[in-house]
Design an enzyme around this catalytic site. Structure first.
Site, PDB file in Angstrom:
ATOM      1  CG  HIS A  88       6.774   2.488 -10.731  1.00  0.00           C
ATOM      2  ND1 HIS A  88       6.230   3.627 -10.170  1.00  0.00           N
ATOM      3  CD2 HIS A  88       7.036   2.802 -12.023  1.00  0.00           C
ATOM      4  CE1 HIS A  88       6.159   4.584 -11.076  1.00  0.00           C
ATOM      5  NE2 HIS A  88       6.645   4.104 -12.214  1.00  0.00           N
ATOM      6  CD  GLU A 124       7.050   1.373  -4.925  1.00  0.00           C
ATOM      7  OE1 GLU A 124       7.406   2.338  -4.229  1.00  0.00           O
ATOM      8  OE2 GLU A 124       7.274   1.299  -6.162  1.00  0.00           O
ATOM      9  CB  CYS A 161       4.256   7.069  -7.749  1.00  0.00           C
ATOM     10  SG  CYS A 161       3.810   5.530  -8.614  1.00  0.00           S
ATOM     11  CB  CYS A 189       3.209   2.300  -6.282  1.00  0.00           C
ATOM     12  SG  CYS A 189       4.317   1.954  -7.672  1.00  0.00           S
TER      13      CYS A 189
END
Length: 212
Positions: free
Chosen positions: A63, A65, A91, A94
């Site tokens: 992801h 992040e 999410c 993260c």
């Protein structure tokens, strides 16, 4: 022009999101900023890429992040003094990594109706480590454009859970979701992405389509 209203961290994060889209991943970008305003780490979604400069590319961990946090950990900067900017609401994974890294604060541009977990910052287990301010940008136009890109990308991946989410998204009458479906069906956004125009050009084009 929308682009000119964005600060440098937001411009960089959105550009990374567009770069991720053009590479075939989800259009999400993140940057980490030091107290003096310098961007000290960057990351973009790279979950669907076999070759990428992103450290976690090709895995479900990749992801935006997460890639930015890995880059920060290799920079020597103290996370406690840094703020993370991301184009979409983080999410669960993260948010957990952000807390474990001791990031000072988080800003996100668009709410993620599929997996957004900013609410976790208000739960007791998070608060035991001290407050974690998580703040939306409150720029409705940018949020709409980022969701539009995400809807089109979700459909293009063909993943059952994402396709089902878009098919059942509420409200179905949303102009953003409808245009995302339309652009997926026509293929014109993906074709545009393969030409890799500048981010400001893409935002202007999408904004024009949304306002038609």
């Amino acid at each position: 022009m929308l682009w000119n209203t964005l600060s440098p961290p937001w411009q960089t994060a959105v550009s990374l999101a567009w770069e991720a889209y053009c590479a075939g991943s989800l259009p999400i970008g993140a940057v980490i900023v030091a107290e003096d305003g310098r961007i000290v780490a960057k990351g973009r979604n790279s979950i669907h890429e076999n070759e990428s400069a992103s450290p976690l590319h090709g895995s479900r961990l990749a992801h935006a992040e997460m890639n930015a946090l890995v880059a920060l950990s290799q920079s020597g900067m103290r996370a406690e003094m840094c703020t993370l900017y991301t184009t979409m609401e983080p999410c669960v994974m993260c948010m957990g990594a952000i807390r474990m890294m001791r990031i000072k604060a988080v800003h996100f541009a668009g709410h993620d109706p599929f997996g957004g977990s900013a609410y976790l910052a208000q739960t007791p287990i998070y608060q035991t480590f001290g407050p974690l301010p998580v703040t939306p940008l409150e720029n409705e136009t940018l949020a709409d454009l980022l969701l539009l890109l995400t809807v089109e990308a979700m459909l293009r991946t063909g993943r059952d859970s994402w396709v089902e989410f878009v098919a059942t998204a509420v409200p179905q009458s949303s102009q953003v979701i409808a245009l995302g479906k339309q652009l997926f069906a026509s293929g014109e956004l993906w074709q545009l992405g393969q030409q890799q125009p500048a981010t400001v050009e893409v935002l202007t084009w999408l904004q024009g389509r949304l306002n038609c």
